[in-house]
Design a protein around this motif. Structure first.
Motif, PDB file in Angstrom:
ATOM      1  N   HIS A 147       0.839  -1.198   0.000  1.00 27.33           N
ATOM      2  CA  HIS A 147       0.000   0.000   0.000  1.00 27.33           C
ATOM      3  C   HIS A 147       0.878   1.253   0.000  1.00 27.33           C
ATOM      4  O   HIS A 147       0.653   2.192  -0.781  1.00 27.33           O
TER       5      HIS A 147
ATOM      6  N   GLU B 219     -10.285  10.221  -1.030  1.00 28.78           N
ATOM      7  CA  GLU B 219     -10.491   8.846  -0.574  1.00 28.78           C
ATOM      8  C   GLU B 219      -9.385   8.390   0.383  1.00 28.78           C
ATOM      9  O   GLU B 219      -9.642   7.594   1.280  1.00 28.78           O
ATOM     10  N   ASN B 220      -8.164   8.898   0.206  1.00 26.18           N
ATOM     11  CA  ASN B 220      -7.128   8.620   1.209  1.00 26.18           C
ATOM     12  C   ASN B 220      -7.579   9.148   2.574  1.00 26.18           C
ATOM     13  O   ASN B 220      -7.359   8.520   3.602  1.00 26.18           O
TER      14      ASN B 220
ATOM     15  N   VAL C 180      -9.971   6.923   4.832  1.00 23.82           N
ATOM     16  CA  VAL C 180      -9.525   5.668   5.437  1.00 23.82           C
ATOM     17  C   VAL C 180      -9.709   5.670   6.950  1.00 23.82           C
ATOM     18  O   VAL C 180     -10.329   4.758   7.517  1.00 23.82           O
TER      19      VAL C 180
ATOM     20  N   ARG D 283      -7.639   0.000  -1.548  1.00 18.37           N
ATOM     21  CA  ARG D 283      -6.970   1.304  -1.678  1.00 18.37           C
ATOM     22  C   ARG D 283      -5.697   1.168  -2.504  1.00 18.37           C
ATOM     23  O   ARG D 283      -5.385   2.024  -3.327  1.00 18.37           O
TER      24      ARG D 283
END
Length: 195
Positions: free
Chosen positions: A12, A52-53, A56, A125
């Motif tokens: 990731h 979108e990060n 989390v 992700r």
């Protein structure tokens, strides 16, 4: 933390770093470039990744998308005047949230993916960031070769879920490629993209 969790966290982090290199490579004239695969401009897609990060930590804390959207509306500009800085800060928060004790075991409700574990979310992700980075690179004339290790990991994560994602309208129909094509070609084909 198990070795498999460390491996996913490392992958990731590497996906975030690969896309960071693409974002860092954007010139002033690149931000309005059109991305045909996502049917949007570069700035909007990078904004999407950064947003979108930022989700989390909230999904892992049990928040719903409605709660998150009340804090940051879908059309918000989260890049501001320092897109690369915004990208970096979002990556730091996402990585810290996923590395927190027990994060891989919690269940979170992610739009279009349903109820998934933190581990599954980290994998999702990884794929999302990597593929969007490729899209930005292609639209702006940057190097589009993905790290083979990342491409292989992303393919193994997404391939079993491809039918569900297509049925949920997340991706388009896959492109047929030769069976002996490399992992990057197969990965992009699953999203309906060709190099």
């Amino acid at each position: 933390m198990q070795t498999t969790e460390l491996a996913v966290l490392d992958l990731h982090a590497d996906a975030l770093a690969a896309t960071r290199a693409v974002v860092a490579g954007l010139g002033a004239g690149d931000w309005d470039a059109w991305i045909e695969t996502s049917r949007t401009e570069v700035r909007r897609l990078v904004n999407h990744v950064v947003m979108e990060n930022g989700w989390v930590e909230h999904f892992l804390a049990g928040e719903s998308i409605d709660e998150i959207r009340r804090r940051v509306p879908a059309d918000a500009d989260v890049l501001g005047e320092d897109p690369l800085g915004a990208y970096d800060r979002s990556c730091e928060r996402a990585e810290a949230a996923l590395a927190a004790p027990g994060a891989f075991d919690v269940r979170c409700e992610v739009p279009r993916l349903g109820s998934i574990t933190g581990r599954e979310y980290a994998g999702s992700r990884l794929v999302d960031v990597l593929v969007h980075g490729w899209e930005v690179a292609k639209a702006t004339g940057q190097d589009t070769r993905l790290d083979p290790r990342l491409a292989g990991a992303a393919r193994s994560i997404i391939e079993p879920k491809i039918r569900m994602l297509a049925e949920n309208g997340v991706i388009r129909d896959a492109v047929v490629v030769p069976p002996d094509a490399d992992d990057q070609t197969h990965l992009l084909a699953l999203f309906g993209f060709s190099e």
